[in-house]
Scaffold this motif. Structure first.
Motif, PDB file in Angstrom:
ATOM      1  N   THR A  55       0.821  -1.205   0.000  1.00  0.00           N
ATOM      2  CA  THR A  55       0.000   0.000   0.000  1.00  0.00           C
ATOM      3  C   THR A  55       0.864   1.266   0.000  1.00  0.00           C
ATOM      4  O   THR A  55       0.530   2.253  -0.658  1.00  0.00           O
ATOM      5  N   THR A 105       9.597  -2.433   7.687  1.00  0.00           N
ATOM      6  CA  THR A 105       9.561  -3.385   6.562  1.00  0.00           C
ATOM      7  C   THR A 105      10.981  -3.642   6.062  1.00  0.00           C
ATOM      8  O   THR A 105      11.705  -2.707   5.699  1.00  0.00           O
ATOM      9  N   VAL A 151      -4.752  -5.327   9.567  1.00  0.00           N
ATOM     10  CA  VAL A 151      -3.623  -5.663   8.684  1.00  0.00           C
ATOM     11  C   VAL A 151      -3.755  -4.913   7.358  1.00  0.00           C
ATOM     12  O   VAL A 151      -2.768  -4.474   6.779  1.00  0.00           O
ATOM     13  N   GLU A 241      -6.751  -8.721  -0.348  1.00  0.00           N
ATOM     14  CA  GLU A 241      -6.262  -9.003   1.000  1.00  0.00           C
ATOM     15  C   GLU A 241      -7.352  -9.491   1.942  1.00  0.00           C
ATOM     16  O   GLU A 241      -7.138 -10.415   2.694  1.00  0.00           O
TER      17      GLU A 241
END
Ligand code: M6R
Length: 361
Positions: A55, A105, A151, A241
Motif C-alpha cells: 500500500t 519493513t 492488517v 487481502e
C-alpha cells in the motif's frame, strides 16, 4: 478498543478525517495558507527516489504524480524488494524517500540504508516515529495516523498520501512552480479533504449494496487514470487481502491493450472517475466495457455526465479538487473491500497468511 465498530478496519476508515487533518497540519499552515518550510531544500533536489512496499508503494505512486505535476520534480517510485537487489543507477542530487507505516519493513529499510551508504540524502515518511526507518533517515517526514491495527492499511495510506501531497506543494513553492495565490488555493483544497472524506464515509449504504454483488464475483477490475490509477491498484490489493477475491488495478487507457479480453458479464469493473481533466477519457473507456457486456460501477460525482451504455451503475462521490481526489476516493475503495469481506465472512482484521509488518524478506 473497537468501541461501536465491528472491526478495527471499520474504525480506522472512520478515523481518517482526523488522521488526514493531523498529518496535513504537520506540513501546511491552515491559517496562513502556506506550506511550512522543509529541511530538504527542494529547489536544489534533482530527483526523488521513493521506495516502498504494498500500500505504501501505491501512496508513493500518487506522490510521484503530484511531485511531477505541481513541482516539476522528477520522481521515481519502486517496490523495495526490486530496488534492493537490482543494482539501481543512482544520480547525485537524488533524495531517497522511504514510505512505510511501520518503519520496519525489511526490504524498505535495507533499501534506505543502501541509499544512505551510497551517499544520497535520505528521508522517511513513516507512521511509527520511533521506528528503524525514522532513526535511519536523515529527515523524518511523519504521518499522524495513530496506531493502525487492521492488517489491511487504510488510515496509514491516506496519511501517507496527505504527507506526500503536502510535500509536493511545498516542493512546488520552493522550486518557483507555485506562486502565493496558487499555494493558498492548493493548501485550502487539501484542508477540505477531511470534510469530504467524512462525507464519503457517510455514503456507505450505496457501497454496501454494491459489495453484496461483488461478494459473488471471482474477479474484479479496478480502473482509473492519473492518480486514480495507483488508487485502482490499491483498491484491488485491498479487495484481494481481505475478501480473497482476485482483483487487478489498471490504467483505464491500458484496457484495450489486453485486459478488455477479460470483460464478461461476471466480471465487475469498478471505475474511479472524479471530474478532472481526464474524466471524458475514462468515461469513453467505460462505454467500451459496457458495450461488451461488462457490469460497470462508476464512482464519480453526482454532477458528472453519464457515459453511454447500459449496465453502468453509479456510486456518488463528493466533488473535489483534483489534488485531493486520491484522498476522497480512497474511502469508497476501502469500504468496497470492507463490506465485501464482511459479506463473505472473512477475518477482516487478520486476513489469512498476512502479517501487519513484514520484517523478513
Ligand atoms: O509498514 P509498511 O507500510 O512498510 O508495510 C508495507 C506493506 O507490507 C503494507 O502496506 C501491506 O501491503 C498492507 N497489508 C496493505 O494493506
Amino acid at each position: 478498543e473497537k468501541g461501536a465498530y465491528r472491526h478495527f478496519m471499520e474504525k480506522e476508515v472512520h478515523e481518517q478525517p482526523d488522521s488526514v487533518q493531523h498529518t496535513l497540519s504537520e506540513y501546511l499552515d491552515l491559517v496562513t495558507g502556506a506550506a511550512k518550510p522543509q529541511s530538504v531544500n527542494f529547489a536544489t533536489v534533482d530527483r526523488l527516489q521513493i521506495i516502498a512496499c504494498g500500500t505504501a508503494f501505491y501512496a508513493g505512486q500518487i506522490g510521484k504524480y503530484a511531485f511531477e505535476k505541481y513541482a516539476g520534480l522528477p520522481c521515481d517510485v519502486e517496490i523495495a524488494s526490486e530496488f534492493r537487489y537490482r543494482s539501481p543507477a543512482l544520480t547525485p542530487g537524488t533524495v531517497a524517500v522511504a514510505v512505510s507505516q511501520s518503519g520496519e519493513t525489511a526490504d524498505t529499510l535495507a533499501s534506505l540504508t543502501w541509499c544512505k551508504a551510497q551517499g544520497l540524502k535520505t528521508a522517511a515518511v513513516v507512521n511509527v516515529h520511533t521506528s528503524s526507518m525514522a532513526r535511519e533517515a536523515d529527515v523524518l517526514w511523519p504521518t499522524h495516523a495513530g496506531p493502525e491495527i487492521g492488517v489491511a492499511s487504510t488510515k496509514a495510506f491516506t496519511a501517507q498520501v496527505s504527507a506526500l501531497l503536502a510535500l509536493a506543494v511545498a516542493a512546488g513553492v520552493a522550486r518557483g512552480r507555485i506562486d502565493a495565490t496558487r499555494e493558498a488555493e492548493l493548501v485550502k483544497a487539501l484542508f477540505e479533504a477531511p470534510r469530504l472524506i467524512a462525507e464519503a464515509v457517510e455514503s456507505h449504504r450505496d457501497i454496501e449494496k454494491i459489495a453484496h454483488d461483488l461478494a459473488k464475483a471471482t474477479d474484479v477490475l479496478f480502473l482509473g487514470r492519473g492518480a486514480m490509477f495507483p488508487l485502482a491498484m490499491e483498491g484491488a490489493l485491498k479487495l484481494k487481502e481481505i475478501s480473497y477475491i482476485h482483483a487487478e488495478g489498471y490504467a483505464a487507457g491500458e484496457l484495450k491493450h489486453g485486459p478488455i479480453a477479460l470483460v464478461d458479464e461476471k466480471t465487475p469493473i469498478i471505475a474511479l472517475a472524479p471530474l478532472d481533466e481526464v474524466f471524458e477519457k475514462t468515461a469513453s473507456n467505460l462505454a467500451e466495457v459496457a458495450a461488451r457486456g461488462g457490469p460497470v460501477i462508476m464512482i464519480a460525482p453526482a454532477t458528472a455526465p453519464a457515459p453511454h451504455g447500459d449496465g453502468i451503475r453509479r456510486v456518488d462521490a463528493p466533488d473535489c479538487h483534483p489534488l485531493i481526489a486520491p484522498l476522497v476516493y480512497a474511502v469508497p475503495v476501502q469500504l468496497l473491500a470492507y463490506y465485501t469481506a464482511v459479506q463473505k465472512g472473512t477475518d477482516v482484521d487478520q486476513p489469512r497468511n498476512l502479517a501487519k509488518s513484514v520484517t523478513v524478506e
